[in-house]
Enzyme design. Structure first.
Site, PDB file in Angstrom:
ATOM      1  N   CYS A 109       0.816  -1.220   0.000  1.00  0.00           N
ATOM      2  CA  CYS A 109       0.000   0.000   0.000  1.00  0.00           C
ATOM      3  C   CYS A 109       0.850   1.271   0.000  1.00  0.00           C
ATOM      4  O   CYS A 109       2.060   1.239   0.143  1.00  0.00           O
ATOM      5  CB  CYS A 109      -0.934  -0.008   1.200  1.00  0.00           C
ATOM      6  SG  CYS A 109      -0.057   0.158   2.775  1.00  0.00           S
TER       7      CYS A 109
ATOM      8  N   ALA B 179       2.971   1.806   3.041  1.00  0.00           N
ATOM      9  CA  ALA B 179       4.185   0.988   3.014  1.00  0.00           C
ATOM     10  C   ALA B 179       5.276   1.696   2.204  1.00  0.00           C
ATOM     11  O   ALA B 179       6.446   1.695   2.580  1.00  0.00           O
ATOM     12  CB  ALA B 179       3.895  -0.389   2.420  1.00  0.00           C
TER      13      ALA B 179
ATOM     14  N   ARG C  48      11.893  -4.628   6.608  1.00  0.00           N
ATOM     15  CA  ARG C  48      12.536  -4.407   5.319  1.00  0.00           C
ATOM     16  C   ARG C  48      14.044  -4.636   5.337  1.00  0.00           C
ATOM     17  O   ARG C  48      14.701  -4.501   4.335  1.00  0.00           O
ATOM     18  CB  ARG C  48      12.181  -3.001   4.816  1.00  0.00           C
ATOM     19  CG  ARG C  48      12.385  -2.866   3.331  1.00  0.00           C
ATOM     20  CD  ARG C  48      11.514  -1.758   2.803  1.00  0.00           C
ATOM     21  NE  ARG C  48      12.161  -1.057   1.731  1.00  0.00           N
ATOM     22  CZ  ARG C  48      12.914  -0.001   1.881  1.00  0.00           C
ATOM     23  NH1 ARG C  48      13.136   0.492   3.088  1.00  0.00           N
ATOM     24  NH2 ARG C  48      13.459   0.594   0.844  1.00  0.00           N
TER      25      ARG C  48
ATOM     26  N   HIS D 239       5.817   6.631  -2.330  1.00  0.00           N
ATOM     27  CA  HIS D 239       7.155   7.156  -2.631  1.00  0.00           C
ATOM     28  C   HIS D 239       7.048   8.632  -2.981  1.00  0.00           C
ATOM     29  O   HIS D 239       7.824   9.462  -2.517  1.00  0.00           O
ATOM     30  CB  HIS D 239       7.779   6.462  -3.849  1.00  0.00           C
ATOM     31  CG  HIS D 239       7.904   4.975  -3.718  1.00  0.00           C
ATOM     32  ND1 HIS D 239       7.847   4.143  -4.807  1.00  0.00           N
ATOM     33  CD2 HIS D 239       8.090   4.183  -2.635  1.00  0.00           C
ATOM     34  CE1 HIS D 239       8.002   2.889  -4.405  1.00  0.00           C
ATOM     35  NE2 HIS D 239       8.148   2.888  -3.093  1.00  0.00           N
TER      36      HIS D 239
HETATM   37 FE1  CFM Z   1      13.119   0.814  -5.363  1.00  0.00          FE
HETATM   38 FE2  CFM Z   1      12.572  -1.564  -5.562  1.00  0.00          FE
HETATM   39 FE3  CFM Z   1      11.069   0.100  -4.083  1.00  0.00          FE
HETATM   40 FE4  CFM Z   1      13.597  -0.572  -3.308  1.00  0.00          FE
HETATM   41 FE5  CFM Z   1      12.637  -2.555  -1.667  1.00  0.00          FE
HETATM   42 FE6  CFM Z   1      11.636  -3.566  -3.935  1.00  0.00          FE
HETATM   43 FE7  CFM Z   1      10.101  -1.924  -2.490  1.00  0.00          FE
HETATM   44 MO1  CFM Z   1      10.727  -4.283  -1.623  1.00  0.00          MO
HETATM   45  S1  CFM Z   1      14.494  -0.882  -5.177  1.00  0.00           S
HETATM   46  S2  CFM Z   1      12.564   1.292  -3.312  1.00  0.00           S
HETATM   47  S3  CFM Z   1      14.457  -1.391  -1.501  1.00  0.00           S
HETATM   48  S4  CFM Z   1      11.294  -0.043  -6.167  1.00  0.00           S
HETATM   49  S5  CFM Z   1      12.805  -4.468  -2.407  1.00  0.00           S
HETATM   50  S6  CFM Z   1      12.308  -3.587  -6.100  1.00  0.00           S
HETATM   51  S7  CFM Z   1       9.599  -3.637  -3.492  1.00  0.00           S
HETATM   52  S8  CFM Z   1      10.884  -2.265  -0.585  1.00  0.00           S
HETATM   53  S9  CFM Z   1       9.196  -0.025  -2.919  1.00  0.00           S
HETATM   54  C1  HCA Z   2       6.854  -3.259   0.976  1.00  0.00           C
HETATM   55  C2  HCA Z   2       8.198  -3.733   1.486  1.00  0.00           C
HETATM   56  C3  HCA Z   2       8.749  -4.899   0.734  1.00  0.00           C
HETATM   57  C4  HCA Z   2       7.981  -6.166   0.979  1.00  0.00           C
HETATM   58  C5  HCA Z   2       8.750  -7.385   0.622  1.00  0.00           C
HETATM   59  C6  HCA Z   2       8.034  -8.649   0.362  1.00  0.00           C
HETATM   60  C7  HCA Z   2      10.220  -5.077   1.181  1.00  0.00           C
HETATM   61  O1  HCA Z   2       6.642  -3.210  -0.231  1.00  0.00           O
HETATM   62  O2  HCA Z   2       6.031  -2.920   1.794  1.00  0.00           O
HETATM   63  O3  HCA Z   2       6.901  -8.684  -0.142  1.00  0.00           O
HETATM   64  O4  HCA Z   2       8.664  -9.673   0.626  1.00  0.00           O
HETATM   65  O5  HCA Z   2      11.088  -5.056   0.364  1.00  0.00           O
HETATM   66  O6  HCA Z   2      10.430  -5.270   2.378  1.00  0.00           O
HETATM   67  O7  HCA Z   2       8.764  -4.627  -0.636  1.00  0.00           O
END
Ligand code: CFM
Ligand code: HCA
Length: 542
Positions: free
Chosen positions: A62, A65, A96, A195
């Site tokens: 969401c 998150a 995370r 974001h």
């Molecule tokens: Fe960029 Fe990502 Fe994301 Fe990320 Fe992550 Fe991710 Fe995420 Mo999980 S590099 S910031 S550190 S888009 S692993 S592929 S999904 S938390 S929002």
């Molecule tokens: C998020 C965080 C997450 C979840 C990872 C997962 C992460 O999107 O809220 O589904 O295993 O990297 O911790 O992407």
């Protein structure tokens, strides 16, 4: 373009879609793209950043998150108070795996704490602003932080608590920096909206507060490196060896203090384009700071990125030093690469992760001689898939309330029109391509699947049809995939391994992946009903 698989992907696609109601099938058809540019080399269009059909088991998370967990989570000297039911705060508490270093004993690190207003039904009926004020006061009295931020969860938006006026009032009262994010979980279609809200909030409330010039001759910010499994530590080590000063990282092993000072750097290097390019664009607009896309996932990609940064500074000494670092680092990495390659060559990978890793990690698999047969993002936008030429600027909304998702401009002229002659000359004189990078589709081989927001059902069908040697995704997907007999690597948390970034990280990755794809253990997995057919009958009755 080399073919990644000889299977008939069109047939597989129709078999997947067949099970859906007509309207859903039509929608999903646009999000399941068969990448076969053929001779024309045109990038196929993909449906992305659109609402998931209710009832489909999505990988997505969401808005809250994305804002609290992803962007603000990895910064140690800010107290992040979640205004909402306790579960929302608990959910985003250290799940995370972003690590942090504490430079001195008295430097604050609030990341290990979980702060929440713990809203109850009474607060939903009569409002929760009073409770939020109390929570801010309590956090201040106990910890004496210099910065507090507040995050709205779904119920807050529904009942209309005004967190921003509470923050303003408490900021005045306590004399520290306090600001809020209207990042209710339901906003937008995924983490991505969060974001954007987070970037706007940090830019508006923190960036630019400290003008002190720090660091050496070559000063950069790293944008979109979240220190998962210690990745940022490895990148910091390499930059340090090259003599490049890291002014701030948005946001991994980071401090609010560094964000406040980040506008004084010379260059923004953007790693995760999906989550943080907004910040690079706003800093460019306001401070004239140029930015470039880099990638520290993969040994070759790391070397290339270091060269790109050195090239920007046009400094002979720096270029020489970077070459030296690459030469020393790459030899042991190549040895490990060759060893692992002998075991992995020709194997197939599938990557379904977030908004940039499904692309970046293809580099590491390619170094192992492995082919990515299908990949996709949970919440990438069309530009992440189709590539991006020119980036239009973002307006910072006074309240961070209105999110206008970034539109993709494929017209370089538009960008030029927004710049003065002088600015354009400056950028061109650098001779660096700041604003062109290929998307995931362009970088993938012919005859591969690119699937946006893949569902649980599609995952199972895909595994059945293409039989990958490894599948990379997140925790929700992990066990179902393993039960189907396929090794599964979490690319969000690295399954408690890592780092995987930079040179040393690449070695860790080669070792982990060669072990996983060569283990026989998964072929021994048998579903209970395969061993005891009578169980099937029991389940059928049940
Ligand atoms: Fe960029 Fe990502 Fe994301 Fe990320 Fe992550 Fe991710 Fe995420 Mo999980 S590099 S910031 S550190 S888009 S692993 S592929 S999904 S938390 S929002
Ligand atoms: C998020 C965080 C997450 C979840 C990872 C997962 C992460 O999107 O809220 O589904 O295993 O990297 O911790 O992407």
């Amino acid at each position: 373009l080399e073919r990644a698989t000889d299977k008939d992907l069109h047939k597989i696609k129709s078999e997947i879609l067949e099970k859906y109601p007509t309207k859903v099938a039509r929608k999903r058809a646009k999000q399941i793209v068969i990448n076969e540019p053929g001779d024309s080399n045109t990038i196929p269009e993909i449906g992305a950043n659109i609402r998931t059909v209710p009832g489909i088991l999505t990988q997505r998370g969401c808005c809250y998150a994305g804002c609290k967990g992803v962007i603000l989570g990895p910064t140690r000297d800010v107290i992040n108070i979640v205004h909402g039911p306790v579960g929302c705060s608990f959910y985003a508490w250290l799940t995370r795996r972003n690590q942090t270093s504490t430079p001195s004993d008295d430097a604050p690190n609030y990341m290990t704490y979980c702060f929440t207003t713990d809203m109850q039904d009474e607060n939903i009926v009569f409002g929760g602003e009073k409770k939020l004020k109390q929570a801010i006061q309590e956090a201040f009295d106990i910890f004496h932080p210099e910065t507090i931020s507040v995050f709205s969860t779904c119920p807050v938006g529904l009942i209309g608590d005004d967190i921003h006026s509470v923050c303003r009032e408490m900021k005045e009262k306590l004399g520290i920096n306090i600001f809020g994010f209207s990042c209710e979980g339901y906003k937008g279609v995924s983490q991505s909206a969060g974001h954007h809200i987070a970037n706007n909030g940090i830019f508006k409330n923190v960036v630019g507060l400290d003008d002190t010039i720090k660091g050496g001759k070559f000063r950069i910010n790293l944008l979109g490196e979240y220190n998962i499994g210690g990745d940022a530590f490895e990148i910091e080590r390499i930059l340090d060896a090259c003599g490049i000063s890291l002014i701030s990282t948005f946001s991994g092993n980071s401090t609010i203090e560094q964000f406040a000072n980040s506008h004084t750097a010379d260059l923004n290097a953007v790693m995760c384009h999906r989550s943080i390019t907004y910040m690079a664009e706003m800093m460019e607009e306001k401070y004239g700071m140029p930015w470039m896309k880099i990638n520290f996932i993969g040994a070759e990609a790391t070397a290339k990125s270091l060269r790109k940064i050195a090239q920007y500074f046009e400094d002979e000494e720096l270029m020489a030093r970077v070459e030296e670092v690459i030469a020393t680092e790459i030899t042991p990495v190549k040895e490990e690469m060759e060893k692992a390659r002998a075991l992995c060559e020709g194997k197939l990978a599938m990557l379904f992760v977030g908004g940039s890793r499904a692309h970046h990690y293809q580099e590491l698999f390619a170094e192992l001689g492995m082919r990515t047969v299908s990949a996709g993002y949970e919440f990438g936008h069309r530009d992440d898939y189709e590539g991006r030429r020119v980036l239009p600027s973002i307006k910072v909304d006074a309240d961070s309330r209105n999110i206008e998702e970034l539109s993709v401009t494929k017209d370089p002229e538009k960008y030029r029109q927004r710049k003065s002659e002088e600015e354009l000359a400056k950028i061109e004189a650098k001779g660096v391509e700041f604003r062109e990078y290929g998307g995931l589709i362009q970088d993938m081989k012919n005859n591969t699947f690119v699937i946006d927001d893949i569902s649980q059902y599609e995952t199972e069908k895909l595994i059945e049809a293409l039989k990958p040697d490894i599948f990379c995704a997140g925790i929700k997907e992990k066990y179902v995939i393993q039960k189907s007999g396929v090794p599964m690597k979490q690319l969000h948390s690295y399954d408690y391994g890592g780092p995987y970034a930079g040179f040393k990280g690449a070695v860790n990755f080669y070792r982990d992946i060669s072990r996983m794809t060569n283990s026989k253990v998964w072929s021994y997995v048998k579903a209970p009903w395969e061993k005891e057919p009578e169980l099937a009958a029991t389940y059928a009755l049940g």
